[in-house]
Design a protein around this motif. Structure first.
Motif, PDB file in Angstrom:
ATOM      1  N   THR A   3      -6.033  -1.275  11.211  1.00  0.00           N
ATOM      2  CA  THR A   3      -4.617  -1.536  10.956  1.00  0.00           C
ATOM      3  C   THR A   3      -4.171  -0.812   9.684  1.00  0.00           C
ATOM      4  O   THR A   3      -4.850  -0.867   8.662  1.00  0.00           O
ATOM      5  N   ASP A  33       0.333  -0.015  21.803  1.00  0.00           N
ATOM      6  CA  ASP A  33       0.189  -1.019  20.742  1.00  0.00           C
ATOM      7  C   ASP A  33       1.171  -2.160  21.019  1.00  0.00           C
ATOM      8  O   ASP A  33       2.355  -2.060  20.716  1.00  0.00           O
ATOM      9  N   GLY A  80      -4.025  -1.323  16.183  1.00  0.00           N
ATOM     10  CA  GLY A  80      -4.998  -1.338  15.104  1.00  0.00           C
ATOM     11  C   GLY A  80      -5.583  -2.730  14.907  1.00  0.00           C
ATOM     12  O   GLY A  80      -4.860  -3.729  14.939  1.00  0.00           O
ATOM     13  N   ARG A 119       1.701  -4.807  17.195  1.00  0.00           N
ATOM     14  CA  ARG A 119       2.529  -4.570  16.003  1.00  0.00           C
ATOM     15  C   ARG A 119       3.997  -4.524  16.394  1.00  0.00           C
ATOM     16  O   ARG A 119       4.400  -3.733  17.257  1.00  0.00           O
TER      17      ARG A 119
END
Length: 376
Positions: free
Chosen positions: A162, A192, A241, A195
């Motif tokens: 991350t 992703d 991440g 996030r």
């Protein structure tokens, strides 16, 4: 308790002999100068074992004595390591100076000791430093020309911890891909789902570059999408991440079976331990590495150390947010010179001359704990 006397030319050799004859758990009770070097009094740790409860009512008191002896043993070993460092500095100052250069620049103990052991004899300090620079440059693995990665085209997934800078790096790669192949031959995949705003950030980049953007929520959707993108020259996948020890890291390794090549993105500004974890958990089987945030990294030695030891080729370096200007082909001489120069910075974390013996003791204790763990 049976105490044995050991005489050796110096503390390091004496301690090695104690460990060899009495085991790694041996307790050094005292040291003193000897006409032949140094004299050590030591005993096997097992002979200090606490008697059974039936043999003594003062079990707590015996445990305290044993703990105190163990503490004293650690202190003595720390001191011996410091003595050995001082003796080594007097005996072979060039080799010790080379290790100090590497430590100060952020390189780790394993690489520093390996290179110091291979230093040719008879060199003065200037020649040794030149030799060190050349060896580091020669051993830093680079992928090759920039065109090799993007010109041949492929499906690439950017993986890493991350905050390593994967999304921004992906945009930089996409811009270079558009220059090489045209916007119609490049596709971006937003994978992703953790996030907040990750897909929105990629949407902005995709619109600016005029390339197609696809969003997937899981591995199943990605598996179904990739055949549809087979005709594209370059496909770049932005993955989520995680912390290197997170079990979900294995999701990235599953991309290999889909014909996707993984590019490990590592922030050079991280601590050495964090870089090593990322390299170990994300880097296994990766095609190459991209080193980011060099503009935020006064001492990139730890990152270069990890690349050298793991033999993962470096494809790009990045420093800054400009797309695509802040993405560069790595130059080994530049990176090594920058790392060695970083070791000369005056910071509160730089070791002074009187700190080095203590540092040597800490390193010796750490190595002993690692050896003990490995033996167990």
């Amino acid at each position: 308790m049976s105490v044995q006397i050991f005489v050796a030319p110096n503390a390091r050799e004496g301690l090695a002999r104690v460990r060899r004859e009495l085991g790694d758990d041996a307790v050094v009770l005292s040291t003193r100068p000897h006409p032949q070097g140094v004299e050590l009094l030591a005993s096997a740790y097992g002979e200090l074992a606490v008697p059974a409860v039936s043999e003594t009512p003062d079990t707590a008191g015996s445990s305290r004595i044993l703990n105190e002896l163990s503490r004293l043993r650690g202190m003595l070993q720390n001191q011996l390591a410091g003595f050995a460092w001082g003796a080594g500095r007097r005996r072979d100052p060039v080799r010790v100076a080379l290790m100090q250069t590497l430590f100060a620049a952020g390189f780790g103990s394993a690489l520093a000791r390996t290179l110091a052991a291979r230093l040719p004899r008879g060199l003065d300090n200037a020649a040794a430093q030149h030799w060190l620079r050349q060896v580091l440059i020669r051993n830093l693995p680079l992928l090759g020309r920039e065109a090799d990665l993007l010109a041949r085209g492929s499906h690439y997934a950017l993986v890493g911890s991350t905050g390593a800078g994967k999304t921004t790096t992906l945009a930089k790669l996409a811009a270079r891909g558009v220059d090489a192949h045209g916007a119609g031959e490049v596709a971006l995949v937003a994978a992703d789902v953790y996030r907040i705003g990750a897909a929105a950030q990629l949407t902005v980049y995709a619109d600016l570059l005029g390339v197609a953007l696809h969003e997937v929520k899981d591995q199943t959707q990605l598996t179904g999408l990739l055949p549809q993108l087979a005709a594209k020259k370059l496909v770049l996948i932005d993955t989520a991440g995680f912390a290197p020890t997170d079990p979900r890291v294995r999701q990235g390794q599953a991309l290999d079976a889909l014909g996707v090549r993984r590019l490990l993105v590592i922030s050079a500004s991280q601590q050495g331990a964090a870089i090593e974890q990322a390299m170990t958990h994300f880097g296994q089987g990766a095609a190459a590495c991209i080193l980011t945030k060099l503009d935020e990294t006064p001492q990139p030695g730890a990152a270069l150390d990890s690349l050298i030891r793991h033999r993962l080729p470096l494809a790009y370096i990045s420093g800054g947010q400009r797309v695509p200007e802040d993405l560069h082909v790595p130059n080994a001489a530049y990176l090594i010179d920058r790392a060695l120069k970083g070791g000369q910075l005056a910071t509160p974390y730089a070791l002074e001359a009187e700190d080095w013996p203590l540092f040597a003791g800490v390193e010796a204790e750490r190595a002993e704990r690692q050896n003990g763990t490995g033996a167990g």
